[in-house]
Motif scaffolding. Structure first.
Motif, mmCIF file in Angstrom:
data_model
loop_
_atom_site.group_PDB
_atom_site.id
_atom_site.type_symbol
_atom_site.label_atom_id
_atom_site.label_comp_id
_atom_site.label_asym_id
_atom_site.label_seq_id
_atom_site.Cartn_x
_atom_site.Cartn_y
_atom_site.Cartn_z
ATOM 1 N N ARG A 39 0.811 -1.202 0.000
ATOM 2 C CA ARG A 39 0.000 0.000 0.000
ATOM 3 C C ARG A 39 0.850 1.259 0.000
ATOM 4 O O ARG A 39 0.472 2.266 -0.539
ATOM 5 C CB ARG A 39 -0.903 0.026 1.233
ATOM 6 N N SER A 40 2.005 1.214 0.636
ATOM 7 C CA SER A 40 2.796 2.427 0.754
ATOM 8 C C SER A 40 3.624 2.711 -0.494
ATOM 9 O O SER A 40 4.098 3.804 -0.681
ATOM 10 C CB SER A 40 3.707 2.342 1.979
ATOM 11 N N ARG A 41 3.799 1.756 -1.373
ATOM 12 C CA ARG A 41 4.608 1.983 -2.580
ATOM 13 C C ARG A 41 4.011 3.009 -3.524
ATOM 14 O O ARG A 41 4.717 3.882 -3.986
ATOM 15 C CB ARG A 41 4.859 0.652 -3.293
ATOM 16 N N PRO A 42 2.709 2.953 -3.848
ATOM 17 C CA PRO A 42 2.188 3.977 -4.752
ATOM 18 C C PRO A 42 2.284 5.379 -4.175
ATOM 19 O O PRO A 42 2.519 6.331 -4.907
ATOM 20 C CB PRO A 42 0.720 3.582 -4.950
ATOM 21 N N LEU A 43 2.157 5.528 -2.869
ATOM 22 C CA LEU A 43 2.275 6.855 -2.280
ATOM 23 C C LEU A 43 3.679 7.405 -2.438
ATOM 24 O O LEU A 43 3.864 8.569 -2.748
ATOM 25 C CB LEU A 43 1.896 6.803 -0.795
ATOM 26 N N ARG A 44 4.671 6.554 -2.238
ATOM 27 C CA ARG A 44 6.049 7.017 -2.384
ATOM 28 C C ARG A 44 6.345 7.412 -3.817
ATOM 29 O O ARG A 44 7.030 8.382 -4.077
ATOM 30 C CB ARG A 44 7.010 5.928 -1.909
ATOM 31 N N SER A 45 5.840 6.652 -4.781
ATOM 32 C CA SER A 45 6.101 6.984 -6.169
ATOM 33 C C SER A 45 5.391 8.275 -6.560
ATOM 34 O O SER A 45 5.879 9.028 -7.391
ATOM 35 C CB SER A 45 5.679 5.836 -7.088
ATOM 36 N N CYS A 46 4.241 8.550 -5.963
ATOM 37 C CA CYS A 46 3.534 9.797 -6.266
ATOM 38 C C CYS A 46 4.284 10.996 -5.714
ATOM 39 O O CYS A 46 4.254 12.072 -6.299
ATOM 40 C CB CYS A 46 2.128 9.765 -5.679
ATOM 41 N N LEU A 47 4.946 10.807 -4.581
ATOM 42 C CA LEU A 47 5.680 11.921 -3.994
ATOM 43 C C LEU A 47 6.892 12.303 -4.832
ATOM 44 O O LEU A 47 7.306 13.444 -4.852
ATOM 45 C CB LEU A 47 6.114 11.571 -2.573
ATOM 46 N N ARG A 48 7.473 11.335 -5.528
ATOM 47 C CA ARG A 48 8.658 11.604 -6.338
ATOM 48 C C ARG A 48 8.306 12.009 -7.764
ATOM 49 O O ARG A 48 9.184 12.211 -8.576
ATOM 50 C CB ARG A 48 9.546 10.362 -6.373
ATOM 51 N N ALA A 49 7.031 12.088 -8.100
ATOM 52 C CA ALA A 49 6.630 12.409 -9.463
ATOM 53 C C ALA A 49 7.086 13.815 -9.818
ATOM 54 O O ALA A 49 7.141 14.712 -8.978
ATOM 55 C CB ALA A 49 5.116 12.295 -9.605
ATOM 56 N N GLU A 50 7.410 13.999 -11.088
ATOM 57 C CA GLU A 50 7.872 15.306 -11.540
ATOM 58 C C GLU A 50 6.702 16.273 -11.600
ATOM 59 O O GLU A 50 5.568 15.890 -11.858
ATOM 60 C CB GLU A 50 8.512 15.167 -12.923
ATOM 61 N N LYS A 51 7.004 17.542 -11.399
ATOM 62 C CA LYS A 51 5.962 18.557 -11.462
ATOM 63 C C LYS A 51 5.574 18.786 -12.921
ATOM 64 O O LYS A 51 6.388 18.684 -13.821
ATOM 65 C CB LYS A 51 6.455 19.866 -10.853
ATOM 66 N N SER A 52 4.328 19.104 -13.123
ATOM 67 C CA SER A 52 3.867 19.389 -14.486
ATOM 68 C C SER A 52 4.427 20.739 -14.920
ATOM 69 O O SER A 52 4.643 21.634 -14.097
ATOM 70 C CB SER A 52 2.348 19.392 -14.537
ATOM 71 N N PRO A 53 4.671 20.908 -16.211
ATOM 72 C CA PRO A 53 5.221 22.197 -16.665
ATOM 73 C C PRO A 53 4.205 23.306 -16.447
ATOM 74 O O PRO A 53 2.998 23.107 -16.577
ATOM 75 C CB PRO A 53 5.492 21.962 -18.152
ATOM 76 N N GLU A 54 4.716 24.466 -16.098
ATOM 77 C CA GLU A 54 3.841 25.597 -15.828
ATOM 78 C C GLU A 54 3.301 26.163 -17.130
ATOM 79 O O GLU A 54 3.997 26.208 -18.144
ATOM 80 C CB GLU A 54 4.594 26.685 -15.067
ATOM 81 N N ILE A 55 2.068 26.602 -17.107
ATOM 82 C CA ILE A 55 1.458 27.218 -18.283
ATOM 83 C C ILE A 55 1.793 28.694 -18.233
ATOM 84 O O ILE A 55 1.523 29.386 -17.252
ATOM 85 C CB ILE A 55 -0.064 26.997 -18.278
ATOM 86 N N LYS A 56 2.368 29.157 -19.333
ATOM 87 C CA LYS A 56 2.760 30.563 -19.389
ATOM 88 C C LYS A 56 1.636 31.374 -20.001
ATOM 89 O O LYS A 56 0.950 30.935 -20.902
ATOM 90 C CB LYS A 56 4.039 30.722 -20.192
ATOM 91 N N GLY A 57 1.459 32.554 -19.485
ATOM 92 C CA GLY A 57 0.422 33.442 -19.986
ATOM 93 C C GLY A 57 0.361 34.670 -19.111
ATOM 94 O O GLY A 57 1.179 34.856 -18.199
ATOM 95 N N PRO A 58 -0.597 35.541 -19.371
ATOM 96 C CA PRO A 58 -0.683 36.753 -18.544
ATOM 97 C C PRO A 58 -1.082 36.393 -17.111
ATOM 98 O O PRO A 58 -1.919 35.529 -16.891
ATOM 99 C CB PRO A 58 -1.768 37.580 -19.231
ATOM 100 N N LYS A 59 -0.418 37.054 -16.182
ATOM 101 C CA LYS A 59 -0.733 36.804 -14.772
ATOM 102 C C LYS A 59 -2.005 37.562 -14.402
ATOM 103 O O LYS A 59 -2.139 38.743 -14.677
ATOM 104 C CB LYS A 59 0.422 37.242 -13.877
ATOM 105 N N VAL A 60 -2.909 36.830 -13.772
ATOM 106 C CA VAL A 60 -4.183 37.416 -13.374
ATOM 107 C C VAL A 60 -4.208 37.492 -11.856
ATOM 108 O O VAL A 60 -3.959 36.506 -11.173
ATOM 109 C CB VAL A 60 -5.356 36.553 -13.886
ATOM 110 N N LYS A 61 -4.500 38.672 -11.349
ATOM 111 C CA LYS A 61 -4.587 38.841 -9.903
ATOM 112 C C LYS A 61 -5.918 38.275 -9.415
ATOM 113 O O LYS A 61 -6.955 38.483 -10.049
ATOM 114 C CB LYS A 61 -4.498 40.319 -9.520
ATOM 115 N N PRO A 62 -5.880 37.550 -8.300
ATOM 116 C CA PRO A 62 -7.159 37.049 -7.777
ATOM 117 C C PRO A 62 -7.990 38.213 -7.240
ATOM 118 O O PRO A 62 -7.453 39.220 -6.788
ATOM 119 C CB PRO A 62 -6.733 36.101 -6.651
ATOM 120 N N PRO A 63 -9.302 38.086 -7.299
ATOM 121 C CA PRO A 63 -10.142 39.180 -6.797
ATOM 122 C C PRO A 63 -9.958 39.329 -5.285
ATOM 123 O O PRO A 63 -9.706 38.351 -4.587
ATOM 124 C CB PRO A 63 -11.565 38.731 -7.137
#
Length: 131
Positions: A39-63
């Protein structure tokens, strides 16, 4: 009449069934540890997963977060049959003053309860020489 038969003892405790209880416990421990490690193996592999690439675009300020206006009728202690009881409008309109008044009311109520115990208790508790 025949002699009484000896009690057979617990189930599985006959002459040929010794030691099976320990084996069952040990087997259960092995199964639980195996299940836990898988059970603990999938959790460990998820923690080491690479981050998804960031989407570039205009930055929007939250309201900006707008808090709803404070109402004394929404505070803790308002009961259903009466609601918020302030018939002549003496309750303060801001939250800080309301909380300060509520804290003072609790303190004064506690002092009044101790004073009432003292008023009743002086009838029963007398020091020697002061009767």
């Amino acid at each position: 009449p025949s002699a009484p038969q000896p009690h057979p003892g617990p189930v599985g405790a006959g002459p040929g069934c010794r030691g099976h209880g320990i084996g069952a416990v040990a087997g259960g421990v092995v199964l639980l540890s195996a299940a836990r490690s898988t059970r603990s193996r999938p959790l460990r592999s998820c923690l080491r997963a690479e981050k998804s690439p960031e989407i570039k675009g205009p930055k929007v300020k939250p309201p900006p977060k707008v808090e709803p206006p404070w109402e004394a009728s929404q505070e803790l202690g308002v009961t259903a049959p009466v609601g918020f009881f302030d018939p002549i409008g003496l309750a303060p309109k801001d939250k800080e003053t309301f909380c300060e008044y509520r804290a003072c009311e609790l303190k004064h109520g506690r002092v009044a309860m101790m004073a009432s115990i003292g008023a009743v208790g002086q009838h029963f508790l007398r020091f020697p020489g002061f009767e």
